[in-house]
Design a protein around this motif. Structure first.
Motif, short mmCIF file in Angstrom:
data_model
loop_
_atom_site.label_atom_id
_atom_site.label_comp_id
_atom_site.label_asym_id
_atom_site.label_seq_id
_atom_site.Cartn_x
_atom_site.Cartn_y
_atom_site.Cartn_z
N ASP A 318 61.61 -10.42 80.11
CA ASP A 318 62.28 -9.70 79.01
C ASP A 318 61.40 -9.66 77.77
O ASP A 318 61.35 -8.65 77.06
CB ASP A 318 63.62 -10.37 78.68
N THR A 319 60.70 -10.76 77.50
CA THR A 319 59.83 -10.83 76.32
C THR A 319 58.67 -9.84 76.44
O THR A 319 58.43 -9.03 75.53
CB THR A 319 59.27 -12.26 76.17
N ARG A 321 58.41 -7.24 78.33
CA ARG A 321 58.92 -5.87 78.31
C ARG A 321 59.12 -5.40 76.85
O ARG A 321 58.73 -4.30 76.48
CB ARG A 321 60.22 -5.77 79.10
N ASN A 322 59.72 -6.27 76.05
CA ASN A 322 59.97 -5.91 74.64
C ASN A 322 58.67 -5.76 73.85
O ASN A 322 58.55 -4.88 73.00
CB ASN A 322 60.88 -6.95 73.98
N VAL A 323 57.70 -6.62 74.13
CA VAL A 323 56.41 -6.53 73.42
C VAL A 323 55.69 -5.25 73.82
O VAL A 323 55.17 -4.51 72.98
CB VAL A 323 55.53 -7.78 73.70
N CYS A 325 56.99 -2.51 74.87
CA CYS A 325 57.69 -1.33 74.33
C CYS A 325 57.70 -1.32 72.79
O CYS A 325 58.22 -0.39 72.19
CB CYS A 325 59.13 -1.30 74.85
N TYR A 327 59.27 -3.51 70.79
CA TYR A 327 60.52 -4.00 70.17
C TYR A 327 60.40 -5.45 69.70
O TYR A 327 61.30 -5.99 69.08
CB TYR A 327 61.70 -3.94 71.15
N ASP A 328 59.32 -6.13 70.08
CA ASP A 328 59.20 -7.54 69.73
C ASP A 328 57.74 -7.86 69.44
O ASP A 328 56.83 -7.10 69.82
CB ASP A 328 59.70 -8.41 70.90
N SER A 329 57.53 -8.98 68.77
CA SER A 329 56.18 -9.41 68.41
C SER A 329 55.58 -10.24 69.54
O SER A 329 56.29 -10.94 70.26
CB SER A 329 56.29 -10.28 67.15
N GLU A 356 64.42 -4.17 88.78
CA GLU A 356 63.99 -3.76 87.44
C GLU A 356 63.41 -2.34 87.46
O GLU A 356 62.98 -1.85 88.50
CB GLU A 356 62.93 -4.74 86.90
N HIS A 481 51.44 -9.75 66.01
CA HIS A 481 52.52 -9.00 66.64
C HIS A 481 52.01 -8.13 67.77
O HIS A 481 52.76 -7.74 68.67
CB HIS A 481 53.24 -8.14 65.60
#
Length: 565
Positions: A318-319, A321-323, A325, A327-329, A356, A481
């Motif tokens: 999840d981390t 994927r967010n980085v 995309c 959405y996260d650092s 997924e 980030h």
């Protein structure tokens, strides 16, 4: 003693791999769309999968499951179409725990023999075999035609007058007929009938499952009375436990190397604590991998449940994927491994699997290159296993509208279909790459380089790990980030790994704190020749606690710099 290999799992959806059909129709039958077979995993195919860097292959969907395809002429009871998802059916709606799915065989009566040959062929190619074990639920019309003598059918001795009994294999809704909030007729003349209704696989204890429930499955009873506060009845040992032990031993005796246990956390940990040691007593090297999504249960399933590895989905997947995309650092990657408090070597890393969305799909990154930094991190940050999903190595889009699964960024597990990149790669069994695009070949070469390094570099197989992020927050020439940096070390070999999640190239200056020099025992030096293992190019870098190390990194890319100390 050093660990001899880092586990690299190639997950493949068995039914789709060998299907050459290039004009599949939405919701098509097996006759219209074709179906891949176990025989399509030729020695050549397996050699190519090994060449990618795989050590293990997870053949997904081997055990016989419910389907809309009619195999009556082989004495296989048909399934009512209303309770089968898609024309092919879900591989997680098991219809016979003791049999191989007939779709996968060239010669249906010989399907078990074909599976045994597949295992032998895989081993000869230097790969190990993982298959699914689905313990929590079965198909609504579960019926074993291949049940071994001396064992009894699931549910054969149940008393359906009880909603729960520790002696039952299923949970019942007494005096109630199943009234699913879905089409109970399907393409059949008569609607599906089930009375009394059984509880649905996703812990639905009423007679009204809907379309978003696992309505095609029924929940197995391991002695937990969910409707009365979850009271546990484990003495005497529940009948379901014994039946499952028999099933695990049946497959373990086929010389496989591991089980990926579906939704393991929906089955009480006490069962695993009881069953895993018994299977391992006879098959000490067998791997047990658990699909678990609740971090509060991780320690429980590892140390009580005796699993070898757990899915790292809600943490690293999840981390990353967010980085990827945006959405996260990238600092979240540090938090993800630290939150595991010491069990990170027991987690299975991945960026794709059958549940997924594909990285290259519009629902995830929209471009397979964007994930390369994440792949480097997943594969190289520790000694734990890494898994990729077939087609990921070519940037498979997963954007087809195949039938039941719809256009959702996933490769279908319910329909008869063919996977574009895999079909091109296979090129009817030639594996000559002639049908692949330049982009697909490029993505493949990066994956192959990363995955093969995992078992060539001692520092990745068994080395120590040191996260550099805490020393680089608010860096003058480092964006914490968008970049992530860490060290791996074994003996006199040091890997300096830096990835860039940004799409633009950067020149970074990375602080290596004095603690890293002490912890990893690195001699300080102003000039170290370093080889980037991803390109084989050499550059000089400095390794000093009072001077930042300068490195340039391209966009959506990374460097694995190897330094001989």
């Amino acid at each position: 003693m050093g660990k001899e290999e880092k586990i690299i799992i190639y997950q493949v959806f068995t039914r789709l791999f060998g299907n050459n059909h290039n004009h599949c129709i939405n919701n098509g039958s097996i006759t219209e769309n074709g179906c891949g077979k176990m025989a399509d995993f030729t020695t050549k195919a397996l050699t190519e999968i090994k060449r990618l860097g795989a050590t293990h292959i997870w053949y997904t969907g081997i055990i016989e499951h419910a389907t809309q395809t009619d195999y009556r002429r082989y004495n296989i009871c048909p399934d009512h179409p209303a309770i089968v998802k898609g024309k092919a059916g879900s591989p997680y709606a098991i219809k016979d725990y003791y049999d191989v799915d007939p779709d996968l065989a060239n010669d249906v009566p010989e399907r078990m023999k074909e599976f045994e040959n597949l295992v032998q062929r895989t081993h000869r190619s230097g790969l190990k075999v993982i298959i699914d074990f689905v313990p929590n639920h079965v198909a609504r019309q579960y019926h074993s035609d291949a049940q071994p003598d001396g064992t009894s059918q699931l549910g054969a001795n149940d008393d359906p007058a009880y909603a729960f009994s520790p002696y039952n294999n299923f949970y019942y809704i007494p005096q109630s007929e199943l009234h699913g909030q879905f089409d109970m007729k399907g393409s059949a003349a008569e609607p599906y009938k089930e009375c009394p209704a059984k509880a649905t696989g996703n812990n639905r204890f009423d007679a009204y499952p809907n379309i978003s429930d696992w309505y095609e499955t029924v929940k197995l009873n391991y002695g937990v009375d969910y409707q009365n506060g979850g009271t546990r009845h484990f003495d005497p040992i529940p009948d379901t436990w014994t039946k499952m032990l028999d099933i695990l031993l049946f497959w373990a005796d086929k010389n496989i190397d591991g089980f990926r246990c579906d939704m393991a956390e929906m089955v009480p940990v006490e069962f695993w604590e009881w069953v895993v040691p018994q299977v391992k007593e006879k098959h000490p090297n067998l791997l047990f991998i658990a699909e678990v999504y609740n971090p509060a249960e991780y320690q429980n399933y590892l140390f009580r449940g005796k699993f070898d590895y757990l899915y790292d989905k809600v943490g690293l997947y999840d981390t990353l994927r967010n980085v990827i995309c945006g959405y996260d650092s990238a600092t979240a990657i540090t938090r993800a491994w630290q939150s595991l408090s010491g069990i990170e070597k027991r987690m299975l890393n991945f960026l794709e699997n059958h549940d997924e969305q594909r990285i290259a799909s519009d629902f995830f990154a929209g471009n397979p290159r964007k994930a390369i930094p994440g792949v480097i991190v997943s594969a190289c940050m520790n000694t734990n296993p890494m898994m990729i999903y077939f087609g990921q190595e070519f940037g498979e889009l997963g954007m087809d509208s195949e039938g039941f699964s719809g256009r959702d960024g996933r490769t279908t597990i319910f329909d008869y279909w063919s996977v574009d990149t895999i079909r091109r790669w296979r090129n009817s069994g030639k594996f000559d790459g002639k049908m692949l695009t330049e982009d697909q070949k490029h993505i493949y070469s990066i994956y192959q380089r990363i995955l093969t390094l995992c078992n060539q570099e001692k520092a990745i197989i068994e080395g120590d790990f040191f996260d550099l992020m805490y020393a680089n927050v608010n860096g003058w020439r480092f964006n914490e980030h968008k970049q992530y940096a860490f060290l791996r070390k074994a003996g006199n070999e040091l890997l300096f790994i830096i990835v860039n999640f940004d799409h633009i190239s950067v020149d970074v200056a990375i602080n290596v704190p004095s603690h890293a020099f002490d912890f990893l025992q690195i001699p300080q030096m102003d000039i170290y020749p370093a080889v980037d293992l991803l390109t084989d190019k050499t550059e000089n870098i400095s390794l000093l606690p009072y001077k930042a190390t300068e490195i340039s990194v391209e966009g959506c890319s990374g460097k694995i710099l190897k330094i001989k100390l």
